[in-house]
Design an enzyme around this catalytic site. Structure first.
Site, short mmCIF file in Angstrom:
data_model
loop_
_atom_site.label_atom_id
_atom_site.label_comp_id
_atom_site.label_asym_id
_atom_site.label_seq_id
_atom_site.Cartn_x
_atom_site.Cartn_y
_atom_site.Cartn_z
N LYS A 23 0.85 -1.21 0.00
CA LYS A 23 0.00 0.00 0.00
C LYS A 23 0.88 1.26 0.00
O LYS A 23 0.61 2.22 -0.72
CB LYS A 23 -0.95 -0.01 1.21
CG LYS A 23 -2.05 -1.06 1.07
CD LYS A 23 -2.92 -1.20 2.32
CE LYS A 23 -3.89 -2.38 2.14
NZ LYS A 23 -4.82 -2.57 3.25
N ASP A 65 -11.12 2.52 3.80
CA ASP A 65 -11.38 1.08 3.67
C ASP A 65 -12.87 0.82 3.40
O ASP A 65 -13.24 -0.28 3.00
CB ASP A 65 -11.01 0.36 4.99
CG ASP A 65 -9.69 -0.40 4.88
OD1 ASP A 65 -9.32 -0.78 3.75
OD2 ASP A 65 -9.06 -0.63 5.92
N GLN A 124 -5.00 -1.81 9.47
CA GLN A 124 -4.84 -3.11 8.81
C GLN A 124 -5.44 -4.22 9.68
O GLN A 124 -5.18 -4.29 10.88
CB GLN A 124 -3.34 -3.38 8.54
CG GLN A 124 -3.07 -4.62 7.71
CD GLN A 124 -3.67 -4.55 6.30
OE1 GLN A 124 -3.77 -3.49 5.70
NE2 GLN A 124 -4.08 -5.69 5.77
#
Ligand SMILES: Nc1nc2c(c(=O)[nH]1)N[C@@H](CN(C=O)c1ccc(C(=O)N[C@@H](CCC(=O)O)C(=O)O)cc1)CN2
Length: 305
Positions: free
Chosen positions: A62, A129, A106
């Site tokens: 990422k 997200d 995460q």
């Protein structure tokens, strides 16, 4: 005996890596336009707790993807004994930091931390997200939202590869909040890129094999390596494999092999189109995260605060 059309013998790979690359080129062009008009580049932050091998790889990728498109990025790392309260304080700080356009925590998180609580603590306009209930609810209602990356990546991948979805029967295997449930909702929407008839299957589904055999499109997101076997797939079906399980492999330098949820050797000869693992859905997840960050940075969904 009625003659039937011969099943395709060669797999037709759906190249998620190239499609994700195409999206990154588009994003990089949008960033260049922003910065040319004096605006700052979008800034994505990531919180990584602990040392899970997969999470380390995904977060590293990422950060690299941010560099690739011209974003700023910040990685905040914590040991896996961080308290829930301390993690929530980090989330609160990122919520209030005007230099950060969007951030992710995460997953998975260590067991002593309530992941739902952490997800709900992320400000919806910075939730790149797309996991916050506000964004999921807006998605269900068909309102502008930051969409979860893997589900929107699957829909985008099929659209860009010219895969017909309208009126197709899509069987989704797996009902996680991150993939199975949201992708089933997105694929059933009245959109140019969706419009499927969706069956959502899970661990308690009876006659799974028979249901899968009726599918024009299978999305396998159950997290069990090689779960979908040849006998579950109708010849000519499109097969989208979301799985990325690291299976111990002493013959590999890394010590593991990445396995999808689909038994590729059995299913690829039957499928009209199929995503490989790696190089299928995974890269699209990161491309869509970048797209969400651009949307957050430019106030495309929520007004900038
Ligand atoms: N906060 C989040 N956590 C998790 C998410 C998420 O979207 N947000 N999804 C998964 C992991 N994930 C992203 O974080 C992810 C998984 C796989 C890939 C990927 O590109 N896979 C490559 C292979 C990479 C490898 O070598 O292992 C591929 O399939 O080609 C990207 C992102 C759970 N957690």
């Amino acid at each position: 005996m009625t003659p039937t059309a011969p099943a395709p013998t060669a797999p037709h790979l759906i190249d998620g890596k190239q499609t994700a690359e195409d999206i990154k080129v588009e994003i990089a062009a949008a960033v260049a336009q922003l910065t040319a008009t004096g605006q700052r580049a979008p800034h994505l932050a990531a919180i990584l707790v602990g040392h899970d091998g997969g999470s380390e790889t995904y977060v590293r990728n990422k950060v690299l993807a941010c560099e690739r498109v011209g974003y700023d990025s910040t990685l905040l790392r914590f040991e896996d004994d961080i308290t829930e309260a301390d993690l929530l304080a980090q989330v609160a700080a990122l919520n209030e930091d005007p230099a950060i356009d969007g951030f992710i925590v995460q997953l998975p998180l260590p067991k002593h931390i309530d992941a739902e609580k952490v997800i709900e603590a992320v400000r919806p306009d910075k939730d790149v997200d797309g996991f916050h209930p506000m964004n999921l609810g807006r998605m269900v209602a068909g309102l502008p939202a930051l969409l979860p990356a893997t589900p929107s990546g699957i829909v985008e991948l099929m659209a860009r590869q010219g895969i017909k979805t309208s009126g197709q029967h899509c069987v989704v295997i797996g009902r996680s909040n991150i993939v199975g449930t949201p992708v089933s909702i997105l694929l059933a929407k009245n959109l140019d890129t969706a419009n499927c008839t969706v069956t959502l299957c899970h661990s308690r589904t009876k006659n799974l094999r028979e249901i899968c055999r009726q599918a024009d499109i299978i999305v396998a997101a159950i997290g069990r390596p090689e779960f979908v076997t040849g006998d579950m797939v109708k010849p000519g079906a499109v097969v989208i494999d979301v799985g990325t399980t690291r299976v111990t492999d002493a013959n590999k330098k890394s010590g593991f092999t990445l396995k999808g949820d689909v038994n590729f050797a059995e299913v690829a000869p039957l499928a009209s189109r199929i995503t490989p693992v790696p190089g299928g859905v995974g890269p699209m997840t990161i491309a869509m995260l970048l797209l969400n960050t651009l949307r957050a940075a430019t106030g495309a969904v929520y007004p900038k605060k």
